[in-house]
Design a protein around this motif. Structure first.
Motif, short mmCIF file in Angstrom:
data_model
loop_
_atom_site.label_atom_id
_atom_site.label_comp_id
_atom_site.label_asym_id
_atom_site.label_seq_id
_atom_site.Cartn_x
_atom_site.Cartn_y
_atom_site.Cartn_z
N SER A 285 0.85 -1.20 0.00
CA SER A 285 0.00 0.00 0.00
C SER A 285 0.88 1.25 0.00
CB SER A 285 -0.93 0.00 1.22
OG SER A 285 -0.19 -0.13 2.40
N ASN A 286 0.28 2.41 -0.36
CA ASN A 286 1.05 3.65 -0.39
C ASN A 286 0.76 4.52 0.84
OD1 ASN A 286 -1.40 4.86 -0.86
ND2 ASN A 286 -1.02 5.39 -2.99
N HIS A 287 1.23 5.77 0.84
CA HIS A 287 1.06 6.63 2.01
C HIS A 287 -0.40 6.99 2.27
CE1 HIS A 287 0.98 9.38 -1.33
NE2 HIS A 287 0.54 10.34 -0.54
N LEU A 288 -1.27 6.78 1.27
CA LEU A 288 -2.70 7.05 1.46
C LEU A 288 -3.46 5.76 1.76
CD1 LEU A 288 -3.31 9.51 -1.55
CD2 LEU A 288 -3.14 10.11 0.87
N ASP A 289 -2.71 4.70 2.06
CA ASP A 289 -3.27 3.37 2.35
C ASP A 289 -3.95 2.72 1.14
OD1 ASP A 289 -2.36 3.63 4.94
OD2 ASP A 289 -4.27 4.41 5.69
N GLN A 290 -3.76 3.30 -0.04
CA GLN A 290 -4.33 2.67 -1.25
C GLN A 290 -3.50 1.45 -1.61
OE1 GLN A 290 -3.81 6.25 -3.58
NE2 GLN A 290 -6.00 6.29 -4.06
N LEU A 291 -4.16 0.40 -2.10
CA LEU A 291 -3.42 -0.79 -2.51
C LEU A 291 -2.78 -0.55 -3.87
CD1 LEU A 291 -6.06 -3.49 -1.50
CD2 LEU A 291 -3.94 -2.93 -0.30
N LEU A 292 -1.52 -0.94 -4.00
CA LEU A 292 -0.85 -0.75 -5.29
C LEU A 292 -1.28 -1.87 -6.23
CD1 LEU A 292 2.81 0.28 -4.40
CD2 LEU A 292 0.70 1.59 -4.26
N VAL A 293 -1.71 -1.47 -7.42
CA VAL A 293 -2.12 -2.49 -8.40
C VAL A 293 -1.32 -2.33 -9.69
CG1 VAL A 293 -4.46 -2.74 -7.49
CG2 VAL A 293 -4.04 -1.09 -9.33
N ARG A 294 -1.26 -3.45 -10.44
CA ARG A 294 -0.61 -3.43 -11.76
C ARG A 294 -1.65 -3.00 -12.80
NH1 ARG A 294 0.76 -9.45 -11.52
NH2 ARG A 294 -0.25 -9.42 -9.50
N PRO A 295 -1.24 -2.79 -14.05
CA PRO A 295 -2.22 -2.36 -15.06
C PRO A 295 -3.40 -3.33 -15.22
CG PRO A 295 0.00 -2.01 -15.87
CD PRO A 295 0.15 -2.75 -14.57
N THR A 296 -3.22 -4.60 -14.86
CA THR A 296 -4.34 -5.56 -14.96
C THR A 296 -5.31 -5.39 -13.80
OG1 THR A 296 -3.00 -7.12 -13.70
CG2 THR A 296 -2.98 -7.34 -16.12
N LEU A 297 -4.99 -4.49 -12.86
CA LEU A 297 -5.75 -4.21 -11.64
C LEU A 297 -5.56 -5.31 -10.58
CD1 LEU A 297 -9.03 -2.67 -13.14
CD2 LEU A 297 -6.99 -1.50 -12.33
N GLN A 298 -4.61 -6.21 -10.83
CA GLN A 298 -4.23 -7.18 -9.79
C GLN A 298 -3.28 -6.49 -8.83
OE1 GLN A 298 -3.02 -9.78 -12.96
NE2 GLN A 298 -3.83 -11.54 -11.85
N THR A 299 -3.39 -6.81 -7.54
CA THR A 299 -2.48 -6.21 -6.57
C THR A 299 -1.06 -6.68 -6.86
OG1 THR A 299 -3.09 -8.00 -5.06
CG2 THR A 299 -4.16 -5.87 -4.71
N THR A 300 -0.09 -5.87 -6.47
CA THR A 300 1.29 -6.14 -6.88
C THR A 300 1.85 -7.45 -6.31
OG1 THR A 300 1.96 -4.69 -5.07
CG2 THR A 300 2.01 -3.74 -7.28
N ARG A 301 1.29 -7.91 -5.18
CA ARG A 301 1.86 -9.11 -4.56
C ARG A 301 0.95 -10.33 -4.58
NH1 ARG A 301 4.34 -5.92 0.60
NH2 ARG A 301 6.05 -4.92 -0.52
N SER A 344 -11.78 -13.57 -18.27
CA SER A 344 -10.58 -14.11 -18.94
C SER A 344 -9.80 -14.99 -17.98
CB SER A 344 -9.66 -12.97 -19.42
OG SER A 344 -10.34 -12.17 -20.33
N ARG A 345 -9.72 -14.57 -16.74
CA ARG A 345 -8.97 -15.34 -15.73
C ARG A 345 -9.56 -16.74 -15.57
NH1 ARG A 345 -6.11 -15.10 -10.77
NH2 ARG A 345 -7.48 -15.88 -9.15
N LEU A 346 -10.88 -16.80 -15.57
CA LEU A 346 -11.55 -18.10 -15.42
C LEU A 346 -11.24 -19.01 -16.61
CD1 LEU A 346 -13.16 -16.93 -13.00
CD2 LEU A 346 -15.18 -17.90 -14.02
N GLU A 347 -11.09 -18.37 -17.79
CA GLU A 347 -10.86 -19.16 -19.01
C GLU A 347 -9.38 -19.37 -19.28
OE1 GLU A 347 -12.91 -16.78 -21.87
OE2 GLU A 347 -14.85 -17.12 -20.86
N GLY A 348 -8.52 -18.87 -18.37
CA GLY A 348 -7.07 -19.03 -18.53
C GLY A 348 -6.50 -18.15 -19.63
N LYS A 349 -7.22 -17.11 -20.02
CA LYS A 349 -6.74 -16.20 -21.09
C LYS A 349 -5.94 -15.06 -20.46
CE LYS A 349 -10.64 -16.85 -24.22
NZ LYS A 349 -11.93 -16.29 -24.56
N PRO A 350 -5.08 -14.38 -21.24
CA PRO A 350 -4.33 -13.25 -20.67
C PRO A 350 -5.24 -12.08 -20.31
CG PRO A 350 -3.85 -13.53 -23.02
CD PRO A 350 -4.74 -14.65 -22.64
N LEU A 351 -4.84 -11.31 -19.30
CA LEU A 351 -5.65 -10.18 -18.85
C LEU A 351 -5.25 -8.91 -19.59
CD1 LEU A 351 -5.80 -10.73 -14.98
CD2 LEU A 351 -6.94 -11.96 -16.82
#
Ligand SMILES: Cc1cc2nc3c(=O)[nH]c(=O)nc-3n(C[C@H](O)[C@H](O)[C@H](O)COP(=O)(O)OP(=O)(O)OC[C@H]3O[C@@H](n4cnc5c(N)ncnc54)[C@H](O)[C@@H]3O)c2cc1C
Length: 426
Positions: A285-301, A344-351
């Motif tokens: 998370s950042n200084h505003l307590d927001q969770l950091l996400v990647r462009p796919t909107l998945q959290t970084t970890r 897409s995740r359910l079908e195993g396709k790229p996000l």
């Protein structure tokens, strides 16, 4: 069956639950569950209207249970407090109802895919006295409290037979503070039509902004036009370059120690994510307590956990640098992408990666005027701007109800308007 759990049924989360329910839920490809700490949804950009009484939340709120039934998802009433990533469960706080005996103990909800969309809360930046003395505009409850307190102060003055000029300070010259100030002014004008002991001039609003101008996120021309309108047409006192350093029961103090007297103070100066997200079971998370996400909107970890809307820190995407702003239009765009990415995740396709498209910003000064900039920074005002402003909410309703039902709601709302007072008066 794969279980998708969405926490937070706000501007973004409810649109996502509805979309996923209608696709994956209806076809039995996944079980979609929405968790929210409330039983009903009200679109957050309407809160300043609820606070002023120009909109009765009871007429515009949407029941989560009903929306779930209509759109093939489950709803769980509860407040998320924790996460166990190893066991794939979220933890919900126990709760006690107002009337039913006994307490509901803390519970856990299992997920295969988790989406966090818990929005934001006001950021007081640790300013002394703000938590104790200022009202925030985080929820329907806050908005109702503000409205009711203003009404009670006025009724008290009338009952006691004294004249009363209510002094309200609004801290934060962004869109929320500006819109709230204008809406309160407009409400006072309408109130005077029902309560003859109160005049339109019996409200004294001071709008305080730390930065050099109002609406710093919008073009300078809009900030200047809005400030002129607030000062000259609405009679609002605007203080820019005035950082508030302390709040007390009867006013605020600036950096020089000058006091700004106020009986009621509303803090609308920035946001941060809810505190429980801070390093939530090792998520970044950042200084505003927001969770950091990647462009796919998945959290970084954690690939199994997505976050979006105000509670996430997401890159703008494409060639742009910076992060997606905390706005309803961003939450809406992210919900659209996530509906595809979860499938897409359910079908195993790229996000697919998220790319933010800024369609412009609009600021409503209640019934006085509307200003904004649309595609290509074209500045607009008046009824054209108001039309686009109103259509933002209609788009949200369309995503939840579909076009046909939204049209019926619009017509019904228009007819009902003529049968109700101009303002909520109870
Ligand atoms: C007065 C005001 C005016 C605004 N005007 C505009 C505007 O004109 N245009 C614009 O683009 N944006 C505007 N915004 C910003 C906009 O409202 C937000 O950016 C948007 O609502 C964010 O959507 P979200 O889905 O991330 O969160 P929200 O819509 O805030 O929803 C969060 C949801 O999570 C739930 N929740 C929170 N914590 C928990 C928990 N622990 N457990 C379970 N549930 C939880 C809440 O009950 C809520 O339903 C405005 C905001 C305010 C306050």
């Amino acid at each position: 069956m794969h279980r998708v759990v969405i926490v937070g049924g706000g501007a973004g989360g409810l649109e996502l639950a509805t979309r996923l329910g209608k696709t994956l839920g209806r076809s039995g490809r996944a079980r979609i569950t929405l968790v929210d700490a409330n039983l009903t949804h009200i679109w957050k950009p309407l809160l300043h209207e609820v606070a002023a009484g120009s909109l009765d939340a009871a007429n515009d709120e949407l029941s989560y249970l009903a929306q779930a039934k209509w759109n093939h998802f489950d709803f769980i009433y509860g407040r998320m407090t924790g996460l166990d990533r190893r066991r794939h469960v979220i933890q919900l706080a126990g709760w006690k109802g107002m009337y039913a005996p006994g307490e509901v103990p803390p519970t856990e909800v299992r997920y295969d895919t988790l989406v966090l969309a818990v929005g934001s809360v006001c950021n007081d930046f640790g300013t002394p006295g703000v938590r104790e003395h200022c009202i925030f505009l985080d929820s329907r409850h806050d908005a109702e409290r503000l409205r009711r307190e203003m009404l009670e102060r006025r009724l008290a003055a009338v009952t006691e037979g004294r004249s009363h000029r209510l002094r309200v300070a609004v801290i934060g010259g962004g869109a929320t503070g500006v819109e709230l100030s204008a809406e309160l002014c407009d409400a006072q004008r309408k109130l005077a039509q029902y309560n003859h002991q109160q005049g339109a001039e019996d409200l004294d609003i001071t709008l305080i902004e730390a930065g050099p101008r109002l609406l710093p996120a919008l073009p300078e021309q809009i900030g200047a036009s809005v400030e002129k309108e607030l000062r000259n047409k609405l009679g609002i006192r605007v203080l820019t370059g005035t950082p508030v350093k302390r709040a007390e029961a009867d006013g605020l103090f600036d950096a020089q120690g000058n006091k700004i007297d106020a009986e009621m103070m509303v803090w609308a100066a920035g946001i941060r994510a809810p505190g429980f997200l801070r390093e939530l079971d090792g998520l970044e998370s950042n200084h505003l307590d927001q969770l950091l996400v990647r462009p796919t909107l998945q959290t970084t970890r954690d690939d199994d956990i997505f976050a979006f809307g105000d509670c996430a820190s997401c890159p703008l995407g494409g060639d742009a640098t910076g992060n997606v702003p905390p706005r309803a239009q961003a939450a809406h765009q992210q919900a659209e992408l996530l509906a595809q990415n979860v499938a897409s995740r359910l079908e195993g396709k790229p996000l697919r990666p998220f790319q933010y498209h800024d369609h412009g910003s609009l600021v409503s000064l209640a019934s006085y005027n509307t200003f904004g900039n649309l595609l290509g920074n074209r500045v607009i005002e008046g009824w054209v701007a108001h039309f686009f402003y109103a259509s933002l909410y209609r788009m949200h309703q369309s995503a939840l109800y579909g076009h046909w039902r939204t049209t019926r709601l619009m017509v019904g709302g228009f007819i009902a308007k003529n049968t109700r007072p101009l303002l909520k008066l109870h």
